[in-house]
Motif scaffolding. Sequence first.
Motif, short mmCIF file in Angstrom:
data_model
loop_
_atom_site.label_atom_id
_atom_site.label_comp_id
_atom_site.label_asym_id
_atom_site.label_seq_id
_atom_site.Cartn_x
_atom_site.Cartn_y
_atom_site.Cartn_z
N ALA A 1 0.57 4.16 0.98
CA ALA A 1 0.57 5.01 2.18
C ALA A 1 1.44 4.43 3.29
CB ALA A 1 -0.86 5.21 2.69
N THR A 2 1.77 3.13 3.20
CA THR A 2 2.56 2.52 4.27
C THR A 2 3.86 1.89 3.78
OG1 THR A 2 1.24 0.52 4.01
CG2 THR A 2 0.59 2.03 5.77
N THR B 1 -0.28 -9.82 9.82
CA THR B 1 -1.71 -9.92 10.12
C THR B 1 -2.54 -9.98 8.85
OG1 THR B 1 -1.37 -8.62 12.12
CG2 THR B 1 -3.63 -8.79 11.32
N ALA C 1 -6.84 -6.05 9.52
CA ALA C 1 -6.94 -6.97 8.40
C ALA C 1 -8.26 -6.77 7.65
CB ALA C 1 -6.79 -8.42 8.86
N ASP D 1 10.83 -1.77 9.57
CA ASP D 1 10.05 -1.24 10.68
C ASP D 1 9.23 -2.39 11.27
OD1 ASP D 1 8.13 -0.14 12.29
OD2 ASP D 1 7.20 1.09 10.72
N GLN E 1 5.96 5.69 0.72
CA GLN E 1 6.21 6.76 1.70
C GLN E 1 7.32 7.69 1.23
OE1 GLN E 1 5.29 8.14 4.72
NE2 GLN E 1 3.35 7.16 4.24
N ASP F 1 -4.75 -2.22 7.95
CA ASP F 1 -3.88 -3.40 8.02
C ASP F 1 -3.95 -4.05 9.39
OD1 ASP F 1 -3.12 -3.25 5.46
OD2 ASP F 1 -1.06 -2.58 5.81
N GLU F 2 -3.97 -3.23 10.43
CA GLU F 2 -4.01 -3.80 11.77
C GLU F 2 -5.29 -4.60 11.99
OE1 GLU F 2 -3.09 -0.59 14.52
OE2 GLU F 2 -1.10 -0.53 13.59
N ARG G 1 1.99 -5.68 10.86
CA ARG G 1 0.73 -5.41 10.14
C ARG G 1 0.62 -6.28 8.89
NH1 ARG G 1 1.95 0.03 11.48
NH2 ARG G 1 2.98 0.25 9.47
N ASN H 1 0.85 -1.19 0.00
CA ASN H 1 0.00 0.00 0.00
C ASN H 1 0.89 1.25 0.00
OD1 ASN H 1 -1.57 2.19 0.84
ND2 ASN H 1 -2.99 0.83 1.92
N SER I 1 -3.37 9.75 5.51
CA SER I 1 -3.40 8.58 4.62
C SER I 1 -2.74 7.38 5.28
CB SER I 1 -2.62 8.86 3.33
OG SER I 1 -3.07 10.03 2.73
N ARG I 2 -1.59 7.66 5.87
CA ARG I 2 -0.81 6.57 6.42
C ARG I 2 -1.50 5.93 7.63
NH1 ARG I 2 5.58 6.82 7.41
NH2 ARG I 2 5.87 4.70 8.17
N ALA J 1 -4.33 3.78 6.41
CA ALA J 1 -3.87 2.52 5.83
C ALA J 1 -3.36 1.57 6.92
CB ALA J 1 -2.78 2.78 4.80
#
Lengths: 451, 436
Positions: free
Chosen positions: A297-298, A370, B92, A361, A303, B89-90, A367, A295, B81-82, B85
């Motif tokens: 954003a991550t 998961t 799921a 990280d 980034q 994800d956390e 994440r 993604n 945004s971050r 996102a």
Amino acid sequence: MTRFLSACLAALAFAWPAAAQEVTDYTLDNGMQVVVIEDHRAPVVVHMVWYRAGAADEPPGKSGIAHFLEHLLFKATDDMESGELSRVVAENGGSDNAFTSQDYTAYFQRIAADRLELMMKMEADRMRDLRLNEGDIATERDVILEERAMRTENSPGALLNEQMQAALYMNHPYGIPVIGWRHEMEELGLEDAMGYYRKYYAPNNAILVVAGDVEPEEVKELARTYYGPLEPTEGLEARDRPKEPVQLAERRMTYEDPRVSQPYVVRSYIAPERNPDDQTEAAALIYLSEILGGNSATSVFGQALEFDQQVAVSTFAGYDALSLDLSSFRIGIVPAQGVSLTEAEAAMDAVLADFMEEGIDPEQFDRIKTRIRANDIYAQDSMRGLANRYGAALTSGLTIEDVQAWPEVLQSVTPEDVMAAAEKVLQRDNSVTGWLTGPDAEPTADEEAIQ
Amino acid sequence: MIRLAFAFLLLTLAPARAQVPIEEVTSPGGITGWLVEEHSIPFVALEIRFRGGTSLDLPGKRGATNLMTGLLEEGAGDMDSRAYAEAKDELAASVGFDVFGDALTVSARFLTENMDPSVELVRVALEEPTFAADAIERVRGQVLAHLRSRKTDPNEIASDAIAEAAYGDHPYGSYDGGTIESVSGLTRDDIVTAWKNAIARDRVYVSAVGDITPEQFGEVIDTVLGGLHEEGGEYPGPVEYSADPGVSVVPFETPQSVARFGQPGMEIDNPDFFAAYIVNTIMGGSNFENRLFDEVREKRGLTYGIYTYLADSDYSDVLGGGFSSQNAVMGEAVSVVQDEWRKMSEDGITAEELEAAKTYLTGAYPLRFDGNGNIANILTSMQMDGYPIDYPETRNDKVRAVTLEEANRVASELFQPENLRFVVVGQPAELEPTVN
């Protein structure tokens, strides 16, 4: 973050449910492997036959014959007219199709579960008894040439990709496109198709995957009845294709095409694939692709290049873990307006160098772990996806045990595994870098200075 | 070799109807939604649609709704945004926003145990998007890159050209992502306006499928939709399909030409719609078994794929299609399609074709209800199209009720060779344009 949400996030405790579907497997006396995946939610079945034969198994000079034959399998057999199989599937409310990759060719129907027997009759019939004529060849060859024009020649990005694959694999047949090179496709004939067919389309080279509202015992009986009597190909050797030499020099290419209005840079590295009982490195590369390019954003690329430096409109990283032989790991950047391909590539490489220095990280890693685990639950929603998972793995050299171990292998990956895999794979000597550009691409900074 | 006995097997019956127990749920706050409970896999698919979509773009602001939609997950509430996102994800969870000419769509998928915080993520994106300046510029850059790519893609050029010929200045007549000029000119105010116009309770449809009870679904509905604006923007009016008949050519250097074709269609509440649907299936609407596939691909090898469709959109109806052929044979392929159009209009279909199409359509229908996500999507479309909740149980009977006489009357009315328009992008040999 809203208060409600953060409270919930803090209290997260995942109680992961076990897989819902039952998988049964057995082998018929003639060597045909059978996999049954039960899913009784709807009265539907997916019936697939996978052959351990794809484009990378073609004889030299006959590129495209595996895919051409896939088209020809919808023509006449000793018991069916040309087009009859698809017509009967449609008349029974089903859909059917087929696909060819470097490592496999697969045929499938999706239909009401009580039609399984009919599907097996027809699919078994065309495994050994195809009856082609020269008319079929001439017309269908025009169709595959149209397909090549549509998928590849009408798309500058696909053309660059084809050139890059050819450069990435210096000795292995993965360098030859699945659809075929046009000049060889134009010459493909009846005997080329039948030669490939007689050798590879046999029960001892095939895997039957049935997924849906069925009972394994019933599938076994039907498979014995219809696939059981088919003659295996004697003396079929294991697939042992030419190996890549040690690659010593990186390759670079620029493909310019007037149809390109958004240039980009893409790079492919040779990368290991999932192997029997040895899937950890491939699992680590899946994390690497998510960490670098998941993604935006991550991800590391997103980034740095899209958010912080704003030199990219998009970035990506990709890796296909399923492959019989060496796979590839890909990264790329689509530069922002006014950023040249030179600058974009340099920025991407600088981010990559920082990443190799600084590592992962740990929160991002958790994440991703998961999400990968949850995807396994979501995947149970698609019968066809589950059937594909088994068919593609079993034709890529893996076993049922490997498929079932895979979710656990993915969960056991550590950040150290990922960094070790990155260190090994992200070597420029093993790579091809491609630039896609149009004639009126943004001038580079140097050219601007000269003007 | 095994003898095949198809004739016998064909006598067995396909599932008579789709067995989908759809339940209508009214939330405590008074909003209704459709639900299918399916507890065997511990997740939920939630599907929301807001009628209007990109057709709500105001004059001169083409692309505003599309850009706004792209910004919904780029910052909401106190998340950027971050953070958004990372929260997804956390949990799921997946939350996706999309938009087309008739609706803005929200597709969410989450694990049952994470239902509340996942639903909160959907709510905050719809209700409290921040539209921060840096996010606007970043997403605008992505949209502009996409718009630049489209300019040299023959498929996109063809779609744009036939839309413009058919619908002119109506929103249906132009690409809904906008133009480089229009998107470059959009301000934050334009985006906020687009948000207020597109996302409101007076135009919402919602469904859930999966591991969720009616009570939980009611709460989800109120959480996600309860705080939205009451009323959205004004819908555009209907528009006639009015492309001049004939063939136009857009010169473009590429080895294979791309063709799109179309003519006026039929609206879904017309009593003849099922007959029209069947006739289109026979012409080019099914996967492999249809006249155009046989004539253009199987007999002549002129294309890899060809299709037709009968589209009932909110503001217009079209019978359209498309294919690609290498430049040397595009002219021949166009003639074959024109001939088939004439034959369908003059001679209609045969009794065998009608029976084959009915068995195909009635058998294929239950197979659509495959997987929670697919079912949620169908349920929301059904609500938006005004279908009754028992529609899946009656739909196949409507297909079966179509007679050969009806089908042939409708075939002669629907297929209008004199109104058929082709747009061809490429360098087709021996194809003379007859219109601009």
